[in-house]
Design an enzyme around this catalytic site. Structure first.
Site, PDB file in Angstrom:
ATOM      1  CG  HIS A 103     -30.490 -20.821   5.204  1.00  0.00           C
ATOM      2  ND1 HIS A 103     -30.568 -20.998   3.841  1.00  0.00           N
ATOM      3  CD2 HIS A 103     -30.035 -21.995   5.697  1.00  0.00           C
ATOM      4  CE1 HIS A 103     -30.173 -22.224   3.530  1.00  0.00           C
ATOM      5  NE2 HIS A 103     -29.834 -22.849   4.646  1.00  0.00           N
ATOM      6  CB  SER A 149     -27.475 -25.110   3.946  1.00  0.00           C
ATOM      7  OG  SER A 149     -28.853 -25.090   3.950  1.00  0.00           O
ATOM      8  CG  ASP A 192     -30.686 -18.421   1.481  1.00  0.00           C
ATOM      9  OD1 ASP A 192     -30.044 -17.918   2.421  1.00  0.00           O
ATOM     10  OD2 ASP A 192     -30.999 -19.633   1.438  1.00  0.00           O
TER      11      ASP A 192
END
Length: 610
Positions: free
Chosen positions: A143, A305, A203
């Site tokens: 992402h 992230s 992901d």
């Protein structure tokens, strides 16, 4: 966006991606997700080699970082300098500070895109974490990569520092001892999706840098690792990042932070998030249930992230998603389960990308009549028009490789007259902005060697190794040091004269370890030798027959992942000159390849494939 509810005690939760900060004007989809979650040296035969790409200077990269900092809006800001008096306590929520020497592989991913307009309303900027897994490879979350143009925007990766950049009075960025590096290309898992509630699946992504960094890499875990996800070992799992330090502020940490998190069971995470959002086998949860506030909660948050979850010195998870504002009562942080994806990520770490621009391996072939070498770039299930690499006469073996893991493809070739083996590689200048091709002799008088293969990392150190079969059928391993030199050779075993072709680049069974394919001279049966990561006689596990009677093919070629799906593929040429692509499935069985696809005819004109 809420997750569905089922069963007693379930709570409806708002998903959020662990993206740290997004600039003003970020694309609607992302915003919604965030809110809800030269020729070679003069060594004969001196073939002409394709020029390597140039890289931006540190000054240019510094300006990129400064623009990325300036792109942040008032509600999603990069932390102010300590001197401004507005510095936040540097910690993962409930965690503490750490140093870059304790986590030298940590990387900062700065993205900024003006979209080519003068207006700032459509600007996109954000920050993610990542891990150096090879000198030019950064493991991160999909992402942070999917849909963005890392190689063509004002974006850069910073390594070698625990501090985030700050802006100097002259508008330049202070990297606090770090080094900025441009991104050459990007890859994200081709099956990356986002659920209706905003939870990302598959992901995981890899960025290839335009120049190697000095940061010490960290390895990914193996596909067979279960201990890291359960039991005592899991209690020592550590997460690292620069993410938000509180659920009540968007500020991210000025310095690197870490926290120790217990690994949670799949049942616990499924009960919390449901099986639609939490995909067993693809994800793993870590941490104790959040308390509903910062007090008593230890978790990742926006800004973390792409960062790593580490057990025993290996990455077992990549920070993926959680709940909005991170501390909702009963919530857990969710990570991509690296053991599931190590094979796909390894294909990008040990790639054979001659075009430099995508995540697909390409093919090198020499025309027999003219001795001209050609690059044939992969388009997934077809090959692009060939590009000349000049004269390659006087050699009888040509192999594609990246022996020094600098992100540029090298060529290893054997001179017919002497049997000497040479390595043509691109050497950057001190500023890492340009360079020249250098030729180094690797081995002397290998004229009688029956086979030579560079399948990738066979010993588990992420450095490419060389295999060679001598005239008596003994196979030898030459463990690579990553600089064109090798450790003492290791005898693997005898009896390899039964095979007429040894081929391999990459991981055919998806376990993150390089493998070898061997075809028998009599009958044409094809065998897979699965790599174990161990040296000596234990280098490969027992062979597995994966195809029978492949006598119709006179040449096999293995150059890695041609389709870009994270699985090693094989090329096979018929006696009539038709070249077939056998797409890998990641299975170490007779189902190792999918249905073959023709790449065209006329390939009998080539006598050597890389």
């Amino acid at each position: 966006m809420d997750t569905p509810t089922s069963g007693s005690g379930r709570h409806r939760r708002r998903i959020r991606l662990a993206l740290p900060v997004a600039a003003a004007g970020v694309a609607a989809a992302v915003a919604a997700a965030l809110m809800s979650s030269s020729a070679s040296a003069a060594t004969q035969p001196a073939p002409t080699v394709k020029p390597a790409v140039s890289t931006p200077s540190q000054a240019v990269l510094n300006q990129r970082i400064a623009r990325a900092i300036a792109a942040d809006s008032g509600t999603t800001t990069t932390p102010k300098s300590t001197a401004s008096g507005s510095a936040v306590s540097p910690k993962i929520i409930g965690g503490g500070t750490t140093t870059i020497s304790a986590a030298p592989w940590m990387a900062q991913l700065w993205y900024y895109d003006t979209k080519g307009t003068t207006s700032t309303s459509d600007d996109v900027g954000f920050f993610c974490g990542g891990s150096v897994i090879s000198p030019t490879k950064i493991l991160t979350a999909a992402h942070c990569v999917k849909g963005f143009k890392w190689s063509t925007t004002d974006s850069a990766v910073v390594t070698g520092t625990a501090s985030l950049p700050t802006t100097n009075s002259d508008g330049t960025a202070n990297l606090h001892g770090g080094t900025a590096t441009a991104v050459l290309r990007q890859w994200n898992h081709p099956s990356y999706t986002v659920s209706t509630n905003g939870a990302p699946n598959n992901d995981i992504a890899v960025l290839t840098l335009a120049a190697p960094v000095k940061a010490t890499p960290i390895r990914m875990t193996t596909s067979t690792d279960t201990a890291s996800y359960t039991g005592t070992a899991a209690q020592t799992a550590k997460v690292y990042g620069w993410g938000r330090t509180s659920s009540t502020t968007q500020d991210i940490s000025e310095t690197l932070k870490t926290a120790t998190l217990p690994i949670d069971s799949d049942a616990t995470c499924t009960a919390t998030y449901g099986s639609t959002d939490f995909v067993k086998g693809h994800m793993v949860c870590a941490g104790k249930p959040a308390t509903g506030s910062d007090t008593g909660t230890t978790t990742t948050c926006n800004g973390d992230s792409g960062g790593p979850l580490v057990v025993g010195g290996r990455i077992v998870g990549v920070v993926s998603w959680g709940v909005e504002d991170c501390v909702a009562a009963g919530a857990y942080a969710v990570f991509t389960k690296v053991s599931t994806y190590v094979g796909a990520a390894y294909a990008q770490t040990a790639d054979s990308n001659l075009s430099y621009t995508d995540g697909k391996a390409d093919l090198f072939a020499r025309k027999s009549s003219t001795k001209v070498g050609y690059e044939l770039d992969s388009k997934g299930t077809s090959l692009a028009a060939r590009q000349s690499w000049g004269d390659w006469s006087g050699v009888n073996v040509i192999l594609q490789a990246d022996l020094n893991r600098d992100g540029f493809q090298d060529m290893v070739y054997r001179v017919s007259s002497t049997g000497d083996v040479y390595w043509d590689h691109f050497a950057l200048n001190s500023a890492q902005t340009s360079g020249s091709w250098v030729t180094t002799k690797l081995f002397t008088n290998w004229k009688t060697r029956k086979a030579m293969v560079i399948p990738g990392d066979l010993t588990g150190d992420y450095l490419p190794d060389v295999l060679s079969e001598d005239s008596s059928g003994v196979l030898w391993l030459y463990p690579g040091k990553g600089n064109g030199t090798f450790a003492a050779r290791v005898r693997i075993g005898s009896g390899w004269s039964q095979y007429n072709q040894l081929r391999g680049v990459g991981d055919f069974n998806g376990d993150g370890k390089a493998d070898l394919l061997a075809r028998k001279s009599s009958g044409g049966d094809l065998y897979l030798y699965k790599g174990t990561g161990k040296s000596g006689t234990g280098l490969f596990s027992a062979r597995v027959k994966v195809r029978s009677g492949w006598t119709g093919y006179n040449t096999l070629a293995a150059v890695g992942d041609l389709t870009g799906d994270g699985k090693a593929d094989l090329l096979a040429r018929t006696t009539g000159g038709t070249l077939y692509l056998y797409p890998g499935t990641g299975k170490g069985t007779s189902e190792i390849f999918g249905t073959r696809k023709s790449l065209g005819t006329g390939f009998q004109q080539y006598d050597i494939f890389g």
